[in-house]
Design a protein around this motif. Structure first.
Motif, PDB file in Angstrom:
ATOM      1  N   LYS A  86       0.831  -1.208   0.000  1.00 10.94           N
ATOM      2  CA  LYS A  86       0.000   0.000   0.000  1.00 10.94           C
ATOM      3  C   LYS A  86       0.863   1.255   0.000  1.00 10.94           C
ATOM      4  O   LYS A  86       0.593   2.225  -0.725  1.00 10.94           O
ATOM      5  CB  LYS A  86      -0.924  -0.011   1.221  1.00 10.94           C
ATOM      6  N   THR A  87       1.927   1.228   0.803  1.00 10.34           N
ATOM      7  CA  THR A  87       2.844   2.383   0.863  1.00 10.34           C
ATOM      8  C   THR A  87       3.512   2.615  -0.487  1.00 10.34           C
ATOM      9  O   THR A  87       3.604   3.756  -0.960  1.00 10.34           O
ATOM     10  CB  THR A  87       3.916   2.147   1.945  1.00 10.34           C
ATOM     11  N   LEU A  88       3.987   1.543  -1.118  1.00 11.18           N
ATOM     12  CA  LEU A  88       4.622   1.659  -2.432  1.00 11.18           C
ATOM     13  C   LEU A  88       3.658   2.286  -3.441  1.00 11.18           C
ATOM     14  O   LEU A  88       4.040   3.166  -4.229  1.00 11.18           O
ATOM     15  CB  LEU A  88       5.069   0.281  -2.922  1.00 11.18           C
ATOM     16  N   GLN A  89       2.399   1.845  -3.410  1.00 13.93           N
ATOM     17  CA  GLN A  89       1.406   2.355  -4.355  1.00 13.93           C
ATOM     18  C   GLN A  89       1.109   3.839  -4.116  1.00 13.93           C
ATOM     19  O   GLN A  89       1.075   4.643  -5.053  1.00 13.93           O
ATOM     20  CB  GLN A  89       0.112   1.554  -4.231  1.00 13.93           C
ATOM     21  N   ILE A  90       0.940   4.223  -2.849  1.00 14.11           N
ATOM     22  CA  ILE A  90       0.613   5.612  -2.503  1.00 14.11           C
ATOM     23  C   ILE A  90       1.702   6.562  -2.980  1.00 14.11           C
ATOM     24  O   ILE A  90       1.424   7.588  -3.626  1.00 14.11           O
ATOM     25  CB  ILE A  90       0.391   5.759  -0.985  1.00 14.11           C
ATOM     26  N   TYR A  91       2.946   6.225  -2.677  1.00 15.06           N
ATOM     27  CA  TYR A  91       4.051   7.128  -3.022  1.00 15.06           C
ATOM     28  C   TYR A  91       4.286   7.160  -4.537  1.00 15.06           C
ATOM     29  O   TYR A  91       4.633   8.210  -5.096  1.00 15.06           O
ATOM     30  CB  TYR A  91       5.326   6.724  -2.284  1.00 15.06           C
ATOM     31  N   ALA A  92       4.114   6.006  -5.197  1.00 12.95           N
ATOM     32  CA  ALA A  92       4.306   5.964  -6.646  1.00 12.95           C
ATOM     33  C   ALA A  92       3.301   6.858  -7.370  1.00 12.95           C
ATOM     34  O   ALA A  92       3.588   7.401  -8.444  1.00 12.95           O
ATOM     35  CB  ALA A  92       4.193   4.533  -7.139  1.00 12.95           C
ATOM     36  N   GLU A  93       2.120   7.029  -6.780  1.00  8.92           N
ATOM     37  CA  GLU A  93       1.106   7.896  -7.371  1.00  8.92           C
ATOM     38  C   GLU A  93       1.393   9.378  -7.128  1.00  8.92           C
ATOM     39  O   GLU A  93       0.870  10.242  -7.837  1.00  8.92           O
ATOM     40  CB  GLU A  93      -0.269   7.542  -6.791  1.00  8.92           C
ATOM     41  N   LYS A  94       2.231   9.669  -6.127  1.00  8.46           N
ATOM     42  CA  LYS A  94       2.499  11.061  -5.752  1.00  8.46           C
ATOM     43  C   LYS A  94       3.710  11.658  -6.474  1.00  8.46           C
ATOM     44  O   LYS A  94       3.836  12.875  -6.595  1.00  8.46           O
ATOM     45  CB  LYS A  94       2.759  11.152  -4.235  1.00  8.46           C
ATOM     46  N   PHE A  95       4.620  10.783  -6.958  1.00 10.64           N
ATOM     47  CA  PHE A  95       5.892  11.284  -7.500  1.00 10.64           C
ATOM     48  C   PHE A  95       6.438  10.289  -8.503  1.00 10.64           C
ATOM     49  O   PHE A  95       6.254   9.077  -8.364  1.00 10.64           O
ATOM     50  CB  PHE A  95       6.891  11.494  -6.346  1.00 10.64           C
ATOM     51  N   LYS A  96       7.128  10.802  -9.517  1.00 11.21           N
ATOM     52  CA  LYS A  96       7.717   9.922 -10.527  1.00 11.21           C
ATOM     53  C   LYS A  96       9.131   9.535 -10.084  1.00 11.21           C
ATOM     54  O   LYS A  96      10.108  10.240 -10.352  1.00 11.21           O
ATOM     55  CB  LYS A  96       7.761  10.633 -11.883  1.00 11.21           C
TER      56      LYS A  96
END
Length: 293
Positions: free
Chosen positions: A132-142
Motif C-alpha cells: 500500500k505504501t509503495l502504491q501511494i508514493y508511486a502515485e504522488k511522485f515519478k
C-alpha cells in the motif's frame, strides 16, 4: 571505467537514514537512536571499491522547525539536494502520507536528478501495508526506482547499492581509497556521547542536549584523554542527566567510552561535565561553537 558520485539520503525524522548508512559502511559513523531528529549535521561517508567511489550525505530529517537549531537542520537537509547525482528518499510503511511527505516531495521536484523511493522497515510491517505504501508514493511522485528494504536487517540493501551504481557517472576518485569519512574525530566523538544520552535519557530531555568537546589529547602511551561538556537547557534537566548519586552520567560516560575505544582503537579516558545553557538551541554563538553554523 571508474565511476564516482554523490548520493544524498533524505526523509522525515526517524525513518532509518542513519541506520541505512551505517549498514552500508559497516562503521558506526552516524549516530542511531530511536528518537527523531537525531542527526544534526550531514555526514559525508565514503564507500570505495575497485569500480566506484560513492560519497553519501546523511542529512537531518526535514521537519517544521521550532527554533534556530531546527532551522539549521532543515536548511542542511534541503541544501543537500543540490549538486548530487542521486537522491534516496527514505520512508516507512508505519505512517500515513502527510504534509511532511508532501513538503519533501515538493523539494525533490526541483532536484532534477534521479530520485529513488526506498521504503524501509519492511521486516516490521505486513506485506499488504508495504504494498500500500509503495502504491501511494508511486502515485504522488515519478521515482526513478522503487526499492523496499530493511536497513536494520540488511534486506535488499546490496540490491539498492547495485542499482545506485548504475546511475552514478564516470568520474575520478575524489578521496583516498582508505578514507571513510570527511568528519573530524572530535565531531564523531561528540556525536557518540550525544547518542548515549539519547538512548539512556527520558523523553523530555534529549532534544535539549548538545555536546562540546573541550579537550581531546593523545597521551604518550597512545591513549586519548577527552573532556566534554554536555549542555542542557534547564536546571531540572541537569539533575536528570546526572541522575541519583551520579549514576546516569556514569552510564553515559561508560557506554560512550566503550564505543570510542572501538572507534579510536586505543584506551580512552573520558570525563563529562553537565552544564546548563538556557535556550542554547536559539543562541547563535553556542550553535557556532558546537559546529551547527
Amino acid at each position: 571505467m571508474f565511476k564516482s558520485g554523490f548520493i544524498t539520503i533524505i526523509g522525515r525524522p526517524n525513518v532509518g537514514k542513519s541506520t541505512l548508512l551505517n549498514y552500508i559502511m559497516e562503521e558506526k559513523l552516524s549516530i542511531v537512536s530511536s528518537k527523531p531528529q537525531t542527526t544534526r549535521n550531514n555526514i559525508q561517508t565514503i564507500l570505495t571499491d575497485k569500480e566506484s567511489q560513492i560519497i553519501f550525505v546523511d542529512t537531518p530529517g526535514i521537519h517544521k522547525p521550532r527554533h534556530k537549531l531546527g532551522e539549521y537542520m532543515v536548511n542542511v537537509a534541503t541544501d543537500a539536494l543540490k549538486e548530487v547525482d542521486v537522491v534516496l528518499f527514505l520512508t516507512t510503511p508505519e505512517g500515513e502520507f502527510g504534509k511532511g511527505d508532501e513538503y519533501i516531495l515538493n523539494q525533490l521536484e526541483a532536484a532534477k536528478v534521479p530520485v529513488f523511493l526506498v521504503v524501509n522497515k519492511i521486516d516490521e510491517n505486513t506485506q499488504e501495508r508495504v504494498a500500500k505504501t509503495l502504491q501511494i508514493y508511486a502515485e504522488k511522485f515519478k521515482f526513478a526506482e522503487i526499492i523496499p528494504i530493511s536497513a536494520a536487517k540488511g534486506k535488499n540493501v546490496d540490491k539498492l547499492m547495485e542499482i545506485v551504481k548504475n546511475y552514478i557517472p564516470e568520474g575520478p576518485m575524489y578521496y583516498p581509497e582508505d578514507m571513510i569519512t570527511d568528519q573530524q574525530e572530535r565531531f564523531i566523538v561528540a556525536e557518540t556521547i550525544r547518542e548515549k544520552a539519547l538512548r539512556l535519557l527520558s523523553e523530555e530531555v534529549p532534544h535539549g542536549i548538545g555536546v562540546d568537546i573541550i579537550t581531546m589529547k593523545k597521551k604518550e602511551n597512545g591513549a586519548y584523554e577527552i573532556n566534554a561538556d554536555m549542555l542542557c537547557e534547564k536546571d531540572s534537566h541537569k539533575g536528570i542527566v546526572i541522575g541519583k548519586n551520579g549514576e546516569m552520567l556514569k552510564k553515559i560516560t561508560q557506554y560512550s567510552r566503550q564505543d570510542l575505544e572501538t572507534f579510536l582503537q586505543c584506551k580512552v579516558y573520558l570525563k563529562i561535565w553537565v552544564r546548563v545553557k538556557k535556550d542554547w538551541r536559539d543562541n547563535n554563538t553556542v550553535l557556532r561553537e558546537l559546529g551547527y553554523k
